[in-house]
Design a protein around this motif. Sequence first.
Motif, PDB file in Angstrom:
ATOM      1  N   ALA A  52       0.832  -1.208   0.000  1.00  0.00           N
ATOM      2  CA  ALA A  52       0.000   0.000   0.000  1.00  0.00           C
ATOM      3  C   ALA A  52       0.863   1.254   0.000  1.00  0.00           C
ATOM      4  O   ALA A  52       0.597   2.210  -0.750  1.00  0.00           O
ATOM      5  N   PHE A  53       1.911   1.273   0.827  1.00  0.00           N
ATOM      6  CA  PHE A  53       2.800   2.433   0.864  1.00  0.00           C
ATOM      7  C   PHE A  53       3.435   2.692  -0.499  1.00  0.00           C
ATOM      8  O   PHE A  53       3.575   3.835  -0.934  1.00  0.00           O
ATOM      9  N   ASN A  54       3.820   1.612  -1.195  1.00  0.00           N
ATOM     10  CA  ASN A  54       4.424   1.781  -2.512  1.00  0.00           C
ATOM     11  C   ASN A  54       3.417   2.308  -3.536  1.00  0.00           C
ATOM     12  O   ASN A  54       3.779   3.060  -4.443  1.00  0.00           O
ATOM     13  N   LYS A  55       2.153   1.938  -3.371  1.00  0.00           N
ATOM     14  CA  LYS A  55       1.122   2.442  -4.287  1.00  0.00           C
ATOM     15  C   LYS A  55       0.788   3.904  -4.020  1.00  0.00           C
ATOM     16  O   LYS A  55       0.200   4.578  -4.879  1.00  0.00           O
ATOM     17  N   ARG A  87      10.419   8.211  -5.959  1.00  0.00           N
ATOM     18  CA  ARG A  87      11.089   7.116  -6.674  1.00  0.00           C
ATOM     19  C   ARG A  87      11.521   6.004  -5.730  1.00  0.00           C
ATOM     20  O   ARG A  87      12.063   4.982  -6.170  1.00  0.00           O
ATOM     21  N   SER A  88      11.305   6.182  -4.445  1.00  0.00           N
ATOM     22  CA  SER A  88      11.747   5.190  -3.455  1.00  0.00           C
ATOM     23  C   SER A  88      10.791   4.001  -3.415  1.00  0.00           C
ATOM     24  O   SER A  88       9.634   4.090  -3.828  1.00  0.00           O
ATOM     25  N   ILE A  89      11.294   2.892  -2.891  1.00  0.00           N
ATOM     26  CA  ILE A  89      10.502   1.665  -2.772  1.00  0.00           C
ATOM     27  C   ILE A  89      10.656   1.114  -1.360  1.00  0.00           C
ATOM     28  O   ILE A  89      11.781   0.967  -0.872  1.00  0.00           O
ATOM     29  N   VAL A  90       9.549   0.827  -0.694  1.00  0.00           N
ATOM     30  CA  VAL A  90       9.593   0.171   0.609  1.00  0.00           C
ATOM     31  C   VAL A  90       9.877  -1.306   0.371  1.00  0.00           C
ATOM     32  O   VAL A  90       9.111  -1.997  -0.310  1.00  0.00           O
ATOM     33  N   THR A  91      10.976  -1.798   0.906  1.00  0.00           N
ATOM     34  CA  THR A  91      11.388  -3.189   0.679  1.00  0.00           C
ATOM     35  C   THR A  91      11.021  -4.117   1.837  1.00  0.00           C
ATOM     36  O   THR A  91      10.863  -5.323   1.644  1.00  0.00           O
ATOM     37  N   LYS A  92      10.906  -3.554   3.058  1.00  0.00           N
ATOM     38  CA  LYS A  92      10.522  -4.345   4.230  1.00  0.00           C
ATOM     39  C   LYS A  92       9.619  -3.490   5.115  1.00  0.00           C
ATOM     40  O   LYS A  92       9.798  -2.272   5.197  1.00  0.00           O
ATOM     41  N   TYR A  93       8.669  -4.150   5.770  1.00  0.00           N
ATOM     42  CA  TYR A  93       7.787  -3.429   6.696  1.00  0.00           C
ATOM     43  C   TYR A  93       7.389  -4.367   7.827  1.00  0.00           C
ATOM     44  O   TYR A  93       7.018  -5.519   7.580  1.00  0.00           O
ATOM     45  N   LYS A  94       7.467  -3.882   9.056  1.00  0.00           N
ATOM     46  CA  LYS A  94       7.080  -4.691  10.212  1.00  0.00           C
ATOM     47  C   LYS A  94       6.370  -3.819  11.236  1.00  0.00           C
ATOM     48  O   LYS A  94       6.838  -2.729  11.574  1.00  0.00           O
ATOM     49  N   THR A  95       5.242  -4.302  11.726  1.00  0.00           N
ATOM     50  CA  THR A  95       4.508  -3.620  12.791  1.00  0.00           C
ATOM     51  C   THR A  95       4.838  -4.275  14.125  1.00  0.00           C
ATOM     52  O   THR A  95       4.651  -5.476  14.297  1.00  0.00           O
ATOM     53  N   ASP A  96       5.343  -3.486  15.055  1.00  0.00           N
ATOM     54  CA  ASP A  96       5.628  -3.946  16.415  1.00  0.00           C
ATOM     55  C   ASP A  96       4.472  -3.464  17.292  1.00  0.00           C
ATOM     56  O   ASP A  96       4.506  -2.382  17.868  1.00  0.00           O
ATOM     57  N   ILE A 156       6.611   1.023  14.263  1.00  0.00           N
ATOM     58  CA  ILE A 156       6.743   0.397  12.958  1.00  0.00           C
ATOM     59  C   ILE A 156       8.190   0.553  12.496  1.00  0.00           C
ATOM     60  O   ILE A 156       8.864   1.534  12.817  1.00  0.00           O
ATOM     61  N   ILE A 157       8.656  -0.456  11.783  1.00  0.00           N
ATOM     62  CA  ILE A 157      10.023  -0.473  11.274  1.00  0.00           C
ATOM     63  C   ILE A 157       9.945  -0.839   9.800  1.00  0.00           C
ATOM     64  O   ILE A 157       9.315  -1.828   9.435  1.00  0.00           O
ATOM     65  N   TYR A 158      10.556  -0.022   8.960  1.00  0.00           N
ATOM     66  CA  TYR A 158      10.547  -0.379   7.548  1.00  0.00           C
ATOM     67  C   TYR A 158      11.829   0.090   6.867  1.00  0.00           C
ATOM     68  O   TYR A 158      12.473   1.042   7.289  1.00  0.00           O
TER      69      TYR A 158
END
Length: 247
Positions: free
Chosen positions: A51-54, A104-113, A119-121
């Motif tokens: 979703a973040f990338n979209k 132009r950036s891309i989120v490659t990892k995402y984790k909800t604590d 959140i860590i991404y």
Amino acid sequence: MVSLKRFVIINAIMLCYLQTTTSENEVREIEKIFASCKQPSPEFDGCIKRAFNKLRPYFKIGIPEMGVAPFDPHHANEIKQSRSIFGVGYKLTLKDVYEIGWSRSIVTKYKTDWDNERIIYSQYFPEKWLNGEYEFEGDAFGLGVLRQGRWNMTLRDYSQTTRIKRNGTGVDVHVEVDRIGDMEIHVGNLLRGNGIMEYMLDRLINATWKPGFAVIRPLINDLVSTAFTDIWSKSFRNFPIQEFIKN
């Protein structure tokens, strides 16, 4: 013949209609982007990452009806840093800083604590550009040094990890550089306008930045952490994500 006053009123009504229609379309588009993100679900983190990338097309234009201001380029009035390296202290102030490349950036990892409300991404940038003015004050060998000028920096094949933790009504943001494939940095007036010497020093800095990465890294961390804290405060603090994510 339609009077000028009536013509203006008709155009104003049309503009309001078009704006309302555009806003409604954007809201529906955001709803579709987050529609499959259900919590709790083992797929939740992956869904949020997608979703973040979209959302990237909105980084340049913002989503005004949701309180999201555009932030590519991002502008910071002032960023300050104080450090001591090998017993040599300095103060660096960066002013009127522009940062370009978020869309132009891309989120490659995402984790909800969930337990720690954090959140860590991780994020990858093919290129990121920064520029602005600087004021440097240092004390080397007991000699005071004061320089002012313009600077710019290009980061290529660059990745960072961002940690965002809720802190009352605000957030604590910390960004760490993970990798820089290549970097160019140009700093004006380091040698008080001595063109030939500054050109040689410029080439030396860019040829030897990797061995000196440990020195440069804290500066970049501060730059991007300050930028993201500002972006969050201006753009995403009031984003109604709870309206789009369902249980």
